[in-house]
Design a protein around this motif. Structure first.
Motif, PDB file in Angstrom:
ATOM      1  N   ARG A  72     -43.682   2.404 -16.695  1.00 40.11           N
ATOM      2  CA  ARG A  72     -42.270   2.080 -16.493  1.00 40.11           C
ATOM      3  C   ARG A  72     -41.622   3.277 -15.805  1.00 40.11           C
ATOM      4  NH1 ARG A  72     -40.113  -1.859 -19.114  1.00 40.11           N
ATOM      5  NH2 ARG A  72     -41.456  -1.556 -20.943  1.00 40.11           N
ATOM      6  N   VAL A  73     -40.919   3.013 -14.711  1.00 34.38           N
ATOM      7  CA  VAL A  73     -40.355   4.076 -13.877  1.00 34.38           C
ATOM      8  C   VAL A  73     -38.859   3.863 -13.732  1.00 34.38           C
ATOM      9  CG1 VAL A  73     -40.403   5.168 -11.601  1.00 34.38           C
ATOM     10  CG2 VAL A  73     -42.538   4.326 -12.633  1.00 34.38           C
ATOM     11  N   ARG A  74     -38.083   4.888 -14.081  1.00 35.14           N
ATOM     12  CA  ARG A  74     -36.636   4.846 -13.885  1.00 35.14           C
ATOM     13  C   ARG A  74     -36.337   5.386 -12.491  1.00 35.14           C
ATOM     14  NH1 ARG A  74     -34.815   7.785 -18.204  1.00 35.14           N
ATOM     15  NH2 ARG A  74     -34.837   5.865 -19.457  1.00 35.14           N
ATOM     16  N   SER A  75     -35.718   4.570 -11.668  1.00 37.79           N
ATOM     17  CA  SER A  75     -35.505   4.923 -10.265  1.00 37.79           C
ATOM     18  C   SER A  75     -34.523   6.079 -10.126  1.00 37.79           C
ATOM     19  CB  SER A  75     -34.985   3.717  -9.480  1.00 37.79           C
ATOM     20  OG  SER A  75     -35.924   2.664  -9.487  1.00 37.79           O
ATOM     21  N   ARG A  76     -34.838   6.968  -9.175  1.00 33.92           N
ATOM     22  CA  ARG A  76     -33.963   8.082  -8.832  1.00 33.92           C
ATOM     23  C   ARG A  76     -33.472   7.974  -7.388  1.00 33.92           C
ATOM     24  NH1 ARG A  76     -33.026   8.554 -13.550  1.00 33.92           N
ATOM     25  NH2 ARG A  76     -33.932  10.115 -14.932  1.00 33.92           N
ATOM     26  N   TRP A  77     -34.371   7.557  -6.485  1.00 36.61           N
ATOM     27  CA  TRP A  77     -34.021   7.432  -5.071  1.00 36.61           C
ATOM     28  C   TRP A  77     -34.767   6.236  -4.488  1.00 36.61           C
ATOM     29  CZ3 TRP A  77     -36.041  12.120  -6.971  1.00 36.61           C
ATOM     30  CH2 TRP A  77     -35.100  13.123  -7.192  1.00 36.61           C
ATOM     31  N   GLY A  78     -34.301   5.791  -3.349  1.00 38.84           N
ATOM     32  CA  GLY A  78     -34.970   4.679  -2.671  1.00 38.84           C
ATOM     33  C   GLY A  78     -34.515   4.618  -1.227  1.00 38.84           C
ATOM     34  N   ALA A  79     -35.114   3.695  -0.479  1.00 39.27           N
ATOM     35  CA  ALA A  79     -34.727   3.521   0.923  1.00 39.27           C
ATOM     36  C   ALA A  79     -35.037   2.102   1.359  1.00 39.27           C
ATOM     37  CB  ALA A  79     -35.447   4.521   1.825  1.00 39.27           C
ATOM     38  N   ALA A  80     -34.299   1.667   2.374  1.00 36.89           N
ATOM     39  CA  ALA A  80     -34.505   0.353   2.979  1.00 36.89           C
ATOM     40  C   ALA A  80     -35.475   0.472   4.145  1.00 36.89           C
ATOM     41  CB  ALA A  80     -33.175  -0.210   3.465  1.00 36.89           C
ATOM     42  N   LYS A  81     -36.026  -0.672   4.528  1.00 31.59           N
ATOM     43  CA  LYS A  81     -36.828  -0.776   5.752  1.00 31.59           C
ATOM     44  C   LYS A  81     -36.081  -1.735   6.664  1.00 31.59           C
ATOM     45  CE  LYS A  81     -41.510  -1.426   7.464  1.00 31.59           C
ATOM     46  NZ  LYS A  81     -42.920  -1.701   7.120  1.00 31.59           N
ATOM     47  N   HIS A  82     -35.329  -1.170   7.612  1.00 33.90           N
ATOM     48  CA  HIS A  82     -34.308  -1.926   8.313  1.00 33.90           C
ATOM     49  C   HIS A  82     -34.844  -3.143   9.048  1.00 33.90           C
ATOM     50  CE1 HIS A  82     -31.047   1.469   8.378  1.00 33.90           C
ATOM     51  NE2 HIS A  82     -31.691   1.406   7.233  1.00 33.90           N
ATOM     52  N   GLY A  83     -35.882  -2.984   9.855  1.00 39.99           N
ATOM     53  CA  GLY A  83     -36.351  -4.091  10.673  1.00 39.99           C
ATOM     54  C   GLY A  83     -36.799  -5.274   9.845  1.00 39.99           C
ATOM     55  N   THR A  84     -37.694  -5.029   8.909  1.00 38.69           N
ATOM     56  CA  THR A  84     -38.226  -6.108   8.074  1.00 38.69           C
ATOM     57  C   THR A  84     -37.124  -6.755   7.247  1.00 38.69           C
ATOM     58  OG1 THR A  84     -40.380  -5.042   7.953  1.00 38.69           O
ATOM     59  CG2 THR A  84     -39.872  -6.654   6.250  1.00 38.69           C
ATOM     60  N   GLU A  85     -36.285  -5.935   6.640  1.00 38.48           N
ATOM     61  CA  GLU A  85     -35.260  -6.489   5.761  1.00 38.48           C
ATOM     62  C   GLU A  85     -34.177  -7.246   6.520  1.00 38.48           C
ATOM     63  OE1 GLU A  85     -33.875  -3.943   2.578  1.00 38.48           O
ATOM     64  OE2 GLU A  85     -35.669  -2.706   2.810  1.00 38.48           O
ATOM     65  N   MET A  86     -33.854  -6.793   7.731  1.00 40.56           N
ATOM     66  CA  MET A  86     -32.837  -7.508   8.500  1.00 40.56           C
ATOM     67  C   MET A  86     -33.310  -8.906   8.899  1.00 40.56           C
ATOM     68  SD  MET A  86     -29.954  -5.920   8.653  1.00 40.56           S
ATOM     69  CE  MET A  86     -30.317  -5.584   6.921  1.00 40.56           C
ATOM     70  N   GLY A 130     -31.549 -13.708   8.299  1.00 43.48           N
ATOM     71  CA  GLY A 130     -32.082 -15.060   8.317  1.00 43.48           C
ATOM     72  C   GLY A 130     -32.877 -15.446   9.542  1.00 43.48           C
ATOM     73  N   TYR A 131     -33.123 -14.500  10.488  1.00 44.32           N
ATOM     74  CA  TYR A 131     -33.808 -14.937  11.700  1.00 44.32           C
ATOM     75  C   TYR A 131     -35.320 -15.039  11.541  1.00 44.32           C
ATOM     76  CZ  TYR A 131     -34.553  -9.940  12.976  1.00 44.32           C
ATOM     77  OH  TYR A 131     -34.901  -8.600  13.001  1.00 44.32           O
ATOM     78  N   ALA A 132     -35.845 -14.649  10.378  1.00 44.69           N
ATOM     79  CA  ALA A 132     -37.274 -14.869  10.130  1.00 44.69           C
ATOM     80  C   ALA A 132     -37.555 -16.301   9.708  1.00 44.69           C
ATOM     81  CB  ALA A 132     -37.778 -13.914   9.044  1.00 44.69           C
ATOM     82  N   GLY A 133     -36.519 -17.021   9.269  1.00 40.27           N
ATOM     83  CA  GLY A 133     -36.720 -18.340   8.704  1.00 40.27           C
ATOM     84  C   GLY A 133     -37.203 -19.416   9.655  1.00 40.27           C
ATOM     85  N   PRO A 134     -36.603 -19.546  10.873  1.00 39.87           N
ATOM     86  CA  PRO A 134     -36.971 -20.669  11.740  1.00 39.87           C
ATOM     87  C   PRO A 134     -38.450 -20.745  12.114  1.00 39.87           C
ATOM     88  CG  PRO A 134     -34.915 -19.661  12.460  1.00 39.87           C
ATOM     89  CD  PRO A 134     -35.475 -18.775  11.392  1.00 39.87           C
ATOM     90  N   ARG A 135     -39.136 -19.618  12.141  1.00 40.01           N
ATOM     91  CA  ARG A 135     -40.550 -19.650  12.485  1.00 40.01           C
ATOM     92  C   ARG A 135     -41.379 -20.331  11.400  1.00 40.01           C
ATOM     93  NH1 ARG A 135     -40.204 -13.791  14.109  1.00 40.01           N
ATOM     94  NH2 ARG A 135     -40.285 -13.741  16.397  1.00 40.01           N
ATOM     95  N   GLY A 136     -40.887 -20.309  10.190  1.00 43.89           N
ATOM     96  CA  GLY A 136     -41.680 -20.754   9.066  1.00 43.89           C
ATOM     97  C   GLY A 136     -42.582 -19.645   8.573  1.00 43.89           C
ATOM     98  N   ALA A 137     -43.475 -19.990   7.658  1.00 42.03           N
ATOM     99  CA  ALA A 137     -44.375 -19.004   7.060  1.00 42.03           C
ATOM    100  C   ALA A 137     -45.646 -18.868   7.892  1.00 42.03           C
ATOM    101  CB  ALA A 137     -44.722 -19.412   5.633  1.00 42.03           C
ATOM    102  N   PHE A 138     -46.249 -17.675   7.838  1.00 38.34           N
ATOM    103  CA  PHE A 138     -47.496 -17.431   8.551  1.00 38.34           C
ATOM    104  C   PHE A 138     -48.660 -17.968   7.734  1.00 38.34           C
ATOM    105  CE2 PHE A 138     -51.104 -14.632   9.763  1.00 38.34           C
ATOM    106  CZ  PHE A 138     -51.172 -14.991  11.098  1.00 38.34           C
ATOM    107  N   ASP A 139     -49.499 -18.751   8.379  1.00 38.17           N
ATOM    108  CA  ASP A 139     -50.691 -19.315   7.759  1.00 38.17           C
ATOM    109  C   ASP A 139     -51.879 -18.463   8.178  1.00 38.17           C
ATOM    110  OD1 ASP A 139     -52.856 -20.767   6.921  1.00 38.17           O
ATOM    111  OD2 ASP A 139     -52.397 -22.579   8.050  1.00 38.17           O
ATOM    112  N   GLY A 140     -52.401 -17.675   7.226  1.00 45.91           N
ATOM    113  CA  GLY A 140     -53.485 -16.764   7.544  1.00 45.91           C
ATOM    114  C   GLY A 140     -54.756 -17.446   7.986  1.00 45.91           C
ATOM    115  N   GLU A 141     -54.978 -18.668   7.529  1.00 52.87           N
ATOM    116  CA  GLU A 141     -56.213 -19.362   7.891  1.00 52.87           C
ATOM    117  C   GLU A 141     -56.186 -19.813   9.355  1.00 52.87           C
ATOM    118  OE1 GLU A 141     -58.896 -23.198   6.431  1.00 52.87           O
ATOM    119  OE2 GLU A 141     -57.222 -22.462   5.218  1.00 52.87           O
ATOM    120  N   SER A 142     -55.092 -20.436   9.771  1.00 57.59           N
ATOM    121  CA  SER A 142     -54.993 -20.886  11.162  1.00 57.59           C
ATOM    122  C   SER A 142     -54.434 -19.808  12.082  1.00 57.59           C
ATOM    123  CB  SER A 142     -54.096 -22.123  11.251  1.00 57.59           C
ATOM    124  OG  SER A 142     -52.757 -21.794  10.892  1.00 57.59           O
TER     125      SER A 142
END
Length: 344
Positions: free
Chosen positions: A29-43, A48-60
């Motif tokens: 169990r870890v009590r957080s002290r600091w953190g950071a965002a990952k701008h590109g992925t999180e944006m 919401g612009y990741a949504g229209p593509r749908g999910a990636f299918d690793g098999e195909s």
């Protein structure tokens, strides 16, 4: 109950209370002290612009529009650093009171498998920990682009990954290293961390300026982490004949307008799409993501990579409902958003 930051819907943020579960024998169990965002992925999720593509299918190996690409609510934040406050009975190598870190959202408390945490050594700033990712992606792009001693390198997009690319290109012996970004703050940090020259692409012809800075040859390697079609066009414009262009960002769908019949056709560059976490690595079996992490962690710990200059601004966790949306609405104030939790 501990809180975490979520996006309940596109372009919304909220705090959510979460359970504090009992530990499994191998968990800490870890009590957080600091953190950071990952701008590109999180944006891509927050906006919401990741949504229209749908999910990636690793098999195909296709994005499938019929499968949801983003399921709200989603957690926000990429990595946290904190103090171990409890350890399971079977935990080895991690003790109560030690400072550790791992991938995780902006959450006041984490329960992590002990095998996935890293220790933060004494004297190493917490910013080094939260820059491990993106530094692995930056190293992957530098290696995928085959940056070599004496190469001219242009880096488009001076967010956290781009700034790590600038530094790693310098460490590889590249010269000149040219940073390209419309945001003045990011150009200033690039200059502080090793760029020989920075360009504002809204105020100049970046491709032409890159050629003039390299005696007319162009950049041997152009690496793009802006994800903007205009940046890729300028990379194709500024790359040397038979040079390499490395698109590393994963943007939303681009509108029409990219001109592949002009400089791209004449300069004949090799395009290498870089993604450090795609396995097998192009240099498999000698290189994988684990090795990329180990190499950049060594560079972050010994100070060869400057993470402190990259993590700015640093805001309080309680202020995230105001500060987090500024990644999208006020990018000129952000390079990589850092967060200070109570006690940090």
């Amino acid at each position: 109950m501990p809180r975490q930051l979520i996006a309940p819907a596109p372009e919304q943020v909220a705090f959510e209370e979460v359970e504090s579960p009992p530990l499994a024998p191998t968990q800490v169990r870890v009590r957080s002290r600091w953190g950071a965002a990952k701008h590109g992925t999180e944006m891509s999720q927050y906006r919401g612009y990741a949504g229209p593509r749908g999910a990636f299918d690793g098999e195909s190996r296709l994005f499938r529009a019929e499968r949801p690409g983003v399921r709200y609510p989603v957690t926000l934040g990429n990595m946290c650093v904190g103090e171990v406050v409890e350890a399971g009975a079977a935990v080895e190598g991690v003790a109560v009171g030690e400072t550790v870190f791992a991938h995780g959202p902006f959450r006041e408390e984490h329960v992590w498998e002990s095998g996935r945490v890293r220790h933060l050594p004494d004297g190493v700033p917490w910013q080094a920990a939260v820059c491990l990712d993106p530094a692995d992606f930056a190293l992957g792009a530098v290696r995928d682009g085959h940056v070599r001693l004496g190469d001219a390198v242009a880096v488009f997009g001076l967010g956290a990954i781009g700034l790590m690319v600038v530094q790693l290109a310098r460490l590889s012996g590249a010269s000149p290293v040219i940073g390209v970004d419309p945001i003045e703050l990011r150009r200033r940090v690039a200059a502080e961390t090793g760029a020989h020259l920075t360009l504002d692409p809204t105020a100049c012809d970046a491709g032409l300026e890159i050629r003039e800075a390299t005696g007319g040859r162009g950049a041997d390697v152009c690496i793009d982490y802006s994800g903007h079609p205009a940046a890729l066009q300028q990379a194709l414009r500024g790359v040397a004949y038979l040079g390499t262009v490395v698109p590393g960002a994963a943007p939303g769908a681009w509108p029409a307008g990219l001109d592949l019949g002009a400089e791209a056709h004449m300069n004949r560059p090799t395009l290498v799409f870089s993604r450090a976490c795609s396995e097998p690595n192009p240099e498999h079996p000698r290189w994988d993501e684990g090795r990329l992490f180990d190499v950049v962690w060594g560079l972050l710990c010994d100070g060869s990579l400057d993470a402190v200059s990259v993590v700015r601004p640093v805001v309080d966790f309680d202020d995230l409902l105001v500060e987090y949306p500024k990644i999208a609405t006020a990018p000129e104030e952000n390079v990589k958003l850092g967060v200070r939790f109570l006690g940090g």
